[in-house]
Design a protein around this motif. Structure first.
Motif, PDB file in Angstrom:
ATOM      1  N   VAL A  22       0.836  -1.209   0.000  1.00  0.00           N
ATOM      2  CA  VAL A  22       0.000   0.000   0.000  1.00  0.00           C
ATOM      3  C   VAL A  22       0.867   1.253   0.000  1.00  0.00           C
ATOM      4  N   ASN A  42      -9.926   8.573  -0.818  1.00  0.00           N
ATOM      5  CA  ASN A  42     -10.170   7.262  -0.198  1.00  0.00           C
ATOM      6  C   ASN A  42      -9.178   6.224  -0.710  1.00  0.00           C
ATOM      7  N   GLY A  43      -8.674   5.434   0.209  1.00  0.00           N
ATOM      8  CA  GLY A  43      -7.879   4.273  -0.169  1.00  0.00           C
ATOM      9  C   GLY A  43      -6.443   4.558  -0.583  1.00  0.00           C
ATOM     10  N   VAL A  44      -5.959   5.768  -0.354  1.00  0.00           N
ATOM     11  CA  VAL A  44      -4.579   6.088  -0.788  1.00  0.00           C
ATOM     12  C   VAL A  44      -3.522   5.636   0.220  1.00  0.00           C
ATOM     13  N   GLY A  45      -3.976   5.270   1.455  1.00  0.00           N
ATOM     14  CA  GLY A  45      -3.005   4.742   2.429  1.00  0.00           C
ATOM     15  C   GLY A  45      -2.850   5.585   3.692  1.00  0.00           C
ATOM     16  N   LYS A  46      -3.811   6.454   3.963  1.00  0.00           N
ATOM     17  CA  LYS A  46      -3.692   7.322   5.152  1.00  0.00           C
ATOM     18  C   LYS A  46      -3.731   6.496   6.439  1.00  0.00           C
ATOM     19  N   THR A  47      -4.754   5.654   6.546  1.00  0.00           N
ATOM     20  CA  THR A  47      -4.876   4.815   7.751  1.00  0.00           C
ATOM     21  C   THR A  47      -3.692   3.854   7.849  1.00  0.00           C
ATOM     22  N   THR A  48      -3.265   3.321   6.726  1.00  0.00           N
ATOM     23  CA  THR A  48      -2.120   2.399   6.732  1.00  0.00           C
ATOM     24  C   THR A  48      -0.862   3.107   7.239  1.00  0.00           C
ATOM     25  N   GLU A  89      -9.820   5.224  13.376  1.00  0.00           N
ATOM     26  CA  GLU A  89     -10.955   5.429  12.492  1.00  0.00           C
ATOM     27  C   GLU A  89     -12.160   4.726  13.129  1.00  0.00           C
ATOM     28  N   GLN A 197     -10.584  13.729   6.111  1.00  0.00           N
ATOM     29  CA  GLN A 197     -11.245  13.778   4.795  1.00  0.00           C
ATOM     30  C   GLN A 197     -11.837  15.156   4.572  1.00  0.00           C
TER      31      GLN A 197
HETATM   32  N1  LIG Z   1      -6.719  -5.007   6.636  1.00  0.00           N
HETATM   33  C1  LIG Z   1      -6.529  -4.862   5.321  1.00  0.00           C
HETATM   34  N2  LIG Z   1      -6.234  -5.907   4.530  1.00  0.00           N
HETATM   35  C2  LIG Z   1      -6.020  -5.772   3.185  1.00  0.00           C
HETATM   36  N3  LIG Z   1      -6.077  -4.589   2.538  1.00  0.00           N
HETATM   37  C3  LIG Z   1      -6.367  -3.505   3.276  1.00  0.00           C
HETATM   38  C4  LIG Z   1      -6.604  -3.574   4.684  1.00  0.00           C
HETATM   39  N4  LIG Z   1      -6.875  -2.325   5.141  1.00  0.00           N
HETATM   40  C5  LIG Z   1      -6.797  -1.516   4.057  1.00  0.00           C
HETATM   41  N5  LIG Z   1      -6.500  -2.219   2.936  1.00  0.00           N
HETATM   42  C6  LIG Z   1      -6.307  -1.654   1.581  1.00  0.00           C
HETATM   43  O1  LIG Z   1      -5.206  -0.770   1.607  1.00  0.00           O
HETATM   44  C7  LIG Z   1      -5.457   0.365   0.793  1.00  0.00           C
HETATM   45  C8  LIG Z   1      -5.252   1.630   1.621  1.00  0.00           C
HETATM   46  O2  LIG Z   1      -6.194   1.633   2.679  1.00  0.00           O
HETATM   47  P1  LIG Z   1      -6.194   2.721   3.830  1.00  0.00           P
HETATM   48  O3  LIG Z   1      -7.223   2.267   4.792  1.00  0.00           O
HETATM   49  O4  LIG Z   1      -4.828   2.960   4.325  1.00  0.00           O
HETATM   50  O5  LIG Z   1      -6.676   4.010   3.018  1.00  0.00           O
HETATM   51  P2  LIG Z   1      -7.202   5.413   3.536  1.00  0.00           P
HETATM   52  O6  LIG Z   1      -6.423   6.445   2.784  1.00  0.00           O
HETATM   53  O7  LIG Z   1      -7.171   5.464   5.008  1.00  0.00           O
HETATM   54  O8  LIG Z   1      -8.709   5.431   2.993  1.00  0.00           O
HETATM   55  P3  LIG Z   1     -10.074   6.010   3.626  1.00  0.00           P
HETATM   56  O9  LIG Z   1     -10.089   7.452   3.251  1.00  0.00           O
HETATM   57  O10 LIG Z   1     -11.142   5.250   2.923  1.00  0.00           O
HETATM   58  O11 LIG Z   1     -10.057   5.796   5.113  1.00  0.00           O
HETATM   59  C9  LIG Z   1      -6.858   0.215   0.254  1.00  0.00           C
HETATM   60  O12 LIG Z   1      -6.765  -0.278  -1.056  1.00  0.00           O
HETATM   61  C10 LIG Z   1      -7.491  -0.803   1.168  1.00  0.00           C
HETATM   62  O13 LIG Z   1      -8.452  -1.552   0.501  1.00  0.00           O
END
Ligand SMILES: Nc1ncnc2c1ncn2[C@@H]1O[C@H](COP(=O)(O)OP(=O)(O)OP(=O)(O)O)[C@@H](O)[C@H]1O
Ligand SMILES: [Mg+2]
Length: 243
Positions: A22, A42-48, A89, A197
């Motif tokens: 990610v 969404n989904g760019v990797g912020k939470t990760t 989150e 967001q």
């Molecule tokens: N537990 C997990 N197992 C597998 N893939 C995951 C997991 N959590 C997140 N992902 C994937 O990792 C990528 C980044 O997710 P992340 O949650 O870091 O994004 P985000 O920027 O926080 O998004 P959002 O704005 O929706 O919260 C996404 O493609 C998501 O589907």
């Protein structure tokens, strides 16, 4: 930025889930005493990114340094002991426990080398929790649950508080309360890394902003410069700055 002022430093961080990569090499710094926001679609990797800093996701490569200590491979429990706390989150309040019991859980971990505030002291700092200290988590409003999640993170007396979308799903008046709380905590000396967001909240709260896209920092700068840059806001967030 001189090293002396850098509380958190993330270098070339690669991280993900199983074989899914990610984060593709994230670099960011958080200066001591500042509010830094991380924004992106969404989904760019912020939470990760936040999970990798905390240690609930183990980085593949790169480094994370906190207050001069290499924390790259530390577990969440050990990272918390170094002085980092995450408001996750969706808040993750324990629905069957009271407000006081929820905060008590936050007090178990975290720093062991200082006198932490008591549960009562922390709850007293939150007007809308003090009224409900014996209420079950499930009976709180969304805004109260968010404040409880923040209180639970603060009772460990962190130097760095990370918040993952704390205003999500809240009414505008409650969003303002959360914003004020973040500003107040920062004024009291807590360094903040905020994922948001709500771009307006992110830009208002921040000293410095990182924009994440597809697992990489694609733009960074002081919040006032980013707020004035319609082209960047439109390209990476699909919004324009508020008039
Ligand atoms: N537990 C997990 N197992 C597998 N893939 C995951 C997991 N959590 C997140 N992902 C994937 O990792 C990528 C980044 O997710 P992340 O949650 O870091 O994004 P985000 O920027 O926080 O998004 P959002 O704005 O929706 O919260 C996404 O493609 C998501 O589907
Ligand atoms: Mg997220």
């Amino acid at each position: 930025m001189s090293d002396r002022d850098t509380l958190l430093s993330v270098r070339d961080l690669v991280s993900g889930y199983g074989s899914t990569r990610v984060l593709q090499g994230v670099d960011l710094d958080v200066e001591r005493g500042s509010v830094v926001t991380l924004i992106g679609r969404n989904g760019v990797g912020k939470t990760t990114t936040l999970r990798s800093i905390l240690g609930s996701v183990t980085p593949t490569s790169g480094s994370i340094t906190f207050d001069g200590t290499d924390i790259t491979m530390l577990s969440p429990e050990k990272t918390a002991r170094e002085g980092i706390s995450l408001v996750p989150e969706e808040r993750r309040v324990f629905p069957g426990l009271t407000v006081s019991e929820n905060v008590e859980i936050g007090r178990i971990g975290g720093r062991q080398d200082i006198d932490k505030p008591t549960v009562e002291e922390i709850i007293d700092e939150f007007e809308n929790l003090a009224r409900h200290r014996n209420s079950k988590g499930a009976n709180l409003s969304g805004g109260e649950q968010q404040m409880l999640a923040i209180a639970r993170a603060l009772v460990s007396a962190p130097d760095l508080l990370m918040l993952d979308e704390p205003t999500e799903g809240l009414a505008p008046s409650i969003v303002k309360q959360v914003q004020r709380k973040i500003t107040q905590l920062n004024d009291e000396g807590v360094t903040i890394l905020l994922v948001e967001q709500n771009v307006q909240v992110a830009l208002d709260a921040a000293d410095y902003v990182y924009i994440l896209d597809k697992g990489q920092v694609v733009h960074e700068g002081p919040a006032d410069e980013i707020a004035a840059d319609d082209e960047i806001l439109d390209r990476y967030l699909g919004v324009s700055a508020a008039e």
